[in-house]
Design a protein around this motif. Structure first.
Motif, short mmCIF file in Angstrom:
data_model
loop_
_atom_site.label_atom_id
_atom_site.label_comp_id
_atom_site.label_asym_id
_atom_site.label_seq_id
_atom_site.Cartn_x
_atom_site.Cartn_y
_atom_site.Cartn_z
N ILE A 104 0.85 -1.19 0.00
CA ILE A 104 0.00 0.00 0.00
C ILE A 104 0.89 1.24 0.00
N VAL A 105 0.77 2.04 -1.07
CA VAL A 105 1.54 3.27 -1.21
C VAL A 105 0.55 4.40 -1.48
N ILE A 106 0.47 5.34 -0.54
CA ILE A 106 -0.43 6.47 -0.66
C ILE A 106 0.39 7.75 -0.53
N ASN A 107 0.36 8.58 -1.55
CA ASN A 107 1.09 9.84 -1.52
C ASN A 107 0.56 10.71 -0.39
N ASN A 126 0.57 10.55 -7.39
CA ASN A 126 0.69 11.38 -8.60
C ASN A 126 1.14 10.52 -9.78
N ASP A 127 1.13 11.15 -10.97
CA ASP A 127 1.44 10.40 -12.19
C ASP A 127 2.91 10.43 -12.56
N GLY A 128 3.75 11.04 -11.72
CA GLY A 128 5.18 11.09 -12.00
C GLY A 128 5.59 12.28 -12.85
N ARG A 129 4.62 12.97 -13.42
CA ARG A 129 4.91 14.16 -14.23
C ARG A 129 4.43 15.44 -13.55
N HIS A 130 3.38 15.31 -12.74
CA HIS A 130 2.79 16.45 -12.06
C HIS A 130 2.68 16.13 -10.58
#
Length: 196
Positions: A104-107, A126-130
């Motif tokens: 489980i990984v939650i920003n 996030n999507d890694g870009r934003h």
């Protein structure tokens, strides 16, 4: 989520403990502790997360709270590493239940409403870009292997099916999202009884 007082912290802990151990709390707690049941460890993590959240909100008012926040955060992160959970202390509103802890990984910038259910192997980030992260409404179920990625908003009472990857917002309450990328495959006209 912000926890302003010890009274509010105690209320939240009592209510969430019932979600893990039922109304026969002491008996179930002891039984699950002795069996080293996964519910015991999930509860232990959620409890530590709430305590850390309380100290986080108080950390600037008194240096002692700042120290307690650091120590509580350390304990939360050590336990999280053992259980396979990575999240921030202010991400979830009350009523969180984690059924399976691994993966489980939650920003920490994501926001999740009340009564969220995580079924394991989930990512909300996030999507890694934003930098923007998902915002989930109340009573959202994130089933096994489901991911919610990017600047998306999920309405109340939504079920994200197993293995789904959500990259677009869903404003439809009671929707069931499935697939890669996820789309609405059904809309229930009432709460789904098997998820209650």
């Amino acid at each position: 989520m912000k926890i302003d007082s010890r009274k509010e912290l105690k209320r939240i802990l009592i209510e969430e403990r019932k979600l893990y151990f039922g109304h026969r709390g002491r008996y179930q707690f002891l039984l699950r502790f002795l069996k080293r049941h996964p519910d015991y460890f999930s509860w232990k993590y959620v409890r530590r997360m709430r305590i850390t959240c309380f100290y986080y909100g108080k950390r600037k008012s008194n240096p002692l709270f700042g120290l307690l926040y650091m120590l509580s955060s350390l304990r939360m992160n050590i336990l999280g590493r053992k259980l396979g959970i990575e999240t921030g202390e202010n991400t979830f509103d009350e009523g969180l239940v984690i059924y399976h802890t691994q993966g489980i990984v939650i920003n920490g910038n994501a926001r999740v409403g009340k009564n969220c259910r995580l079924y394991g192997d989930n990512c909300i980030g996030n999507d890694g870009r934003h930098r923007e992260c998902p915002v989930l409404g109340d009573d959202v179920r994130v089933c096994v292997g489901a991911k919610i990625i990017g600047d998306v908003h999920i309405a109340d009472h939504v079920v994200v099916a197993a293995g789904a990857v959500v990259v677009k917002s869903c404003d439809t309450e009671y929707a069931i999202l499935a697939g890669v990328p996820a789309r609405v495959i059904a809309v229930a006209d009432q709460p789904l009884a098997f998820l209650e």
